[in-house]
Design a protein around this motif. Sequence first.
Motif, mmCIF file in Angstrom:
data_model
loop_
_atom_site.group_PDB
_atom_site.id
_atom_site.type_symbol
_atom_site.label_atom_id
_atom_site.label_comp_id
_atom_site.label_asym_id
_atom_site.label_seq_id
_atom_site.Cartn_x
_atom_site.Cartn_y
_atom_site.Cartn_z
ATOM 1 N N ALA A 25 0.828 -1.211 0.000
ATOM 2 C CA ALA A 25 0.000 0.000 0.000
ATOM 3 C C ALA A 25 0.862 1.261 0.000
ATOM 4 O O ALA A 25 0.472 2.286 -0.535
ATOM 5 N N SER A 45 -7.860 8.548 -3.850
ATOM 6 C CA SER A 45 -8.365 7.620 -2.868
ATOM 7 C C SER A 45 -7.648 6.276 -3.011
ATOM 8 O O SER A 45 -7.480 5.772 -4.119
ATOM 9 N N LYS A 49 -2.370 7.421 1.805
ATOM 10 C CA LYS A 49 -2.188 8.556 2.715
ATOM 11 C C LYS A 49 -2.477 8.165 4.163
ATOM 12 O O LYS A 49 -1.669 8.415 5.062
ATOM 13 N N GLN A 95 -9.851 10.038 10.110
ATOM 14 C CA GLN A 95 -10.614 10.424 8.931
ATOM 15 C C GLN A 95 -12.116 10.280 9.130
ATOM 16 O O GLN A 95 -12.882 11.153 8.753
#
Lengths: 312, 353
Positions: A25, A45, A49, A95
Motif C-alpha cells: 500500500a 483515494s 495517505k 478520517q
Amino acid sequence: MSKEILLEVKNLSVDFGRGKKAFRAVDDVSFNIYKGETFGLVGESGSGKTTIGRAIVRINEASEGEIRFQGRKISGKLSRDEDRFVTERVQMIFQDPMASLNERAKVDYIVSEGLYNIKGFKSEKERKEKVEKALLDVGLLPEFASRFPHEFSGGQRQRIGIARTLVMEPELIIADEPISALDVSIRAQVLNILSLLKKTKSLTYLFVAHDLSVVRFITDRIAVIHKGKIVEMAESEELFKMPMHPYTKSLLSAIPLPDPIAESKKKLYVYDPNIHEYDLDPPKWVEIKPEHFVLANKKEVEMYKVAYAQGG
Amino acid sequence: MSNLYQEKNIVLSVKDLIIKFELRGRVLTAIRNISLDLYKGESLAIVGESGSGKSVFTKSFMGLLDSNGWIDQGSILYDNKDLSKFKREKEWLDLRGSRIAMVFQDPMTSLNPLKTIGRQVQEAIELHQGLKGKEAKSKAIEYLIDVGIAMPEKRFKQYPHEFSGGMRQRVVIAIAVACNPEILICDEPTTALDVTIQAQILNLLKAMQKKYKLTIVYITHDLGVVANVADRIAVMYAGDIIEIGTAHEIFYNPQHPYTWALLSSLPQLGVKGEDLFAIQGTPPNLFKDIEGDAFAPRNPHALKIDFLMRPPYFKLSETHKAKTWLLHPKAPEVKKAEVLLNLKENMEEYRHV
Ligand SMILES: Nc1ncnc2c1ncn2[C@@H]1O[C@H](COP(=O)(O)OP(=O)(O)OP(=O)(O)O)[C@@H](O)[C@H]1O
Ligand SMILES: Nc1ncnc2c1ncn2[C@@H]1O[C@H](COP(=O)(O)OP(=O)(O)OP(=O)(O)O)[C@@H](O)[C@H]1O
Ligand SMILES: [Mg+2]
Ligand SMILES: [Mg+2]
C-alpha cells in the motif's frame, strides 16, 4: 536559517496480507517534516495517505524502512517508555468521524480518554477544565460534554475528534481529512484554530485532505502520492504554479472552483500512467529546482526542465 | 391547481413546511416555514451550515424522517398527492426509490455487503422496470457501463468490498438511476472522494440527468461542486431558505449577510498566513423560538428590526429572492466585503492547467 527536522520517514513501505496475496500500500516513501511546518499529503483515494499516517502513530506496522521523531526511532518494537514518548507527542485526527468515536461513551469521556491513558492531569478539576477548553477551541459548547456522539451532526462529531487530539497538547498532529465533513464556515474556524495552535504552541502538522484549495491555503509544503509512491514534492505555491508530474497536473485540473463561469469552461486532464516509458529508463527521485522534487526518468527530466524554463 | 403545475413545470412543491423533533421531552424545530418549488429537469443545490436542516428537509420528501420527528405544518405536493399527509409506510414504498431516490454520502450504507454488485443493480431493475432474468442482467451491465465501470462483466460478480470508495459511489448512482426516478437527491455525494473521481462522478451525474431527464437536488458543503453542477442554489440557515437564485445570482450577486459570510469563508479568498474569514458566534438554539432574522446575532450588519421581526422574501429578479431587511427600500446601504465584489477576479489565480 537551518530547519529542524521533527519527523523523518525513510524508505517506508507498508504491506497488507502475506505471501501471494501481499499488497504494497505504501512503496518506498521518504520525506522529512520540519518543526513548525504544515506538510500536506495529497493523492487519489486508496493511494496510501491514511496508511502512512497510521504507520507514524504505529497502528500499521512498517514493513520496510524506518520513522524517526526528534531523531529517535519510533517504528518497529519500542519499550514502554519509548511508546509513551511517542503517544504524548504524536496524535492523529482520524478520517472517519462516525467510526472513530465510541458510541457508548459521553463526549466528556471521549475527549479525556487520551489524558486518562497518559495521566495527563493532576485533579478532576483540571481535567474538566482541559475538556471544556478543548471543546471551546473547536467551537463546541462545554455543555455538550454530557451528551453522546449520536446526538451530533457529522460536522460536530468531526470537531469532537479534533478536541480529543488538542486536549493532549501534542507536538505533531496527523490530521487525516480533518475538515471534509465540515461546512464552509466551521471549516474556516477549524483551519484558523489549527493555524493559531501552530503559531502559539509551535505545533507541526501532517495534513491530509481531498480539498486541494484548503491544502494550498494551509500547508507550507506538499507531497503528491500516487499508488503508494510519492511522485512530486515542493513548496505549496510552487507546486500549484509549476506542477511537473502529469499526475499532479491531472489532480490540479480537477479542483472544483467556486465560480460557475470557470466551472462551465473547465477541462479535465486525465492521467494515463502508460505514458511513462520506464522499461529501459527507470525513474528516479530528482530535485528539479531547489526543494522541488519529482519522480522522473532522464528523458522526462529534460522535458520538465524545458517546461520549467518556459514557465510551466 | 394541476394547470399551474404544468405551466411552470413544477415537479414538487413544498408549502410552508414546519418539521419538529422531540428530544428527551423537549421539542426542537428543525424546519421553519419553508416553501420551495422544484422544477422538472433542474439541478438545485442546497447549501448552508451544518445543522441548518438540509438533510431533514430533503428526507421529508421520502418519508425518511427519524421516528422522533414529524411534519407539524405545511404540505409537500408531488404527483397530485400531499406527501405530508402520508401515514403508512405502504404509501411511501410506492414512491421511495421508484419516483424519488436518494444517494447518501457513504456508499457502504446503501450497499449490501453480502450481495454481488451485479445482483444489486439487477434487483433494482427487476423491481422498478419490470424486466426479468437475462434481460434485467444485460440492462444492469448497461448501467454499469453508463457509470464508467470498466470490465462490467467481471465486476458484476464482485462484492462491494472489492470496489474502491469511488467505484462504490458509482454503483450506488447506477442503482438509484436504475430505479427510474423522477427526482434524485444526492446528499454529499462526493465528500469522501478525491478530486479526480469527484469530477468524474459529477460529470456522470450530469450525463445521467440529461439522458434520463432527472431532477437533481444536491446537498453539499463544497461550493466548488455547487458551482459545477447547480442551475439554482438555495441557501439554508436555521431551518429556513434565506436566499435562493440561479448559480450566477448567488455567486456573483449574493444578498443575504449569511450568504456573504458563507462565500467569504472560502479558502480561495483567504490570504496565506492570515486567518480565514469565519462567522462569529454559534447557530441559534432550535429548541427556542427564534425572533427576527435568525442570523442577526452573528451578523455585523444587523439592523434593529432584524432582532424583532422575521424578514419576508424580497424579490430581486424572477429567479432571485432573499429574506433580509437590508433589501427593504428604507434600509441603510451596506457594503459587501471587497473580496465578494471581485469574486471572479479573485478566482482567476486559482485556475489550473
Ligand atoms: N487493513 C487493511 N487491509 C488491507 N488493505 C488495506 C488496509 N488498509 C488499507 N488498505 C489498502 O491500502 C491502500 C491504501 O489505503 P489508504 O487508506 O491508506 O488510502 P488513502 O490514500 O488514505 O485513501 P482515501 O483518500 O480514500 O482515504 C488501499 O488500496 C486500501 O484498500
Ligand atoms: N433524529 C433527530 N432528533 C433530534 N434532532 C434531530 C434529529 N435529526 C436531525 N435533528 C436536528 O435537526 C437539525 C437539522 O439537521 P440536519 O441533519 O438536517 O442538518 P444538515 O443541514 O443536514 O447538517 P450537516 O451539514 O451537518 O449534515 C439539527 O439541529 C439536528 O440536530
Ligand atoms: Mg484515507
Ligand atoms: Mg446533512
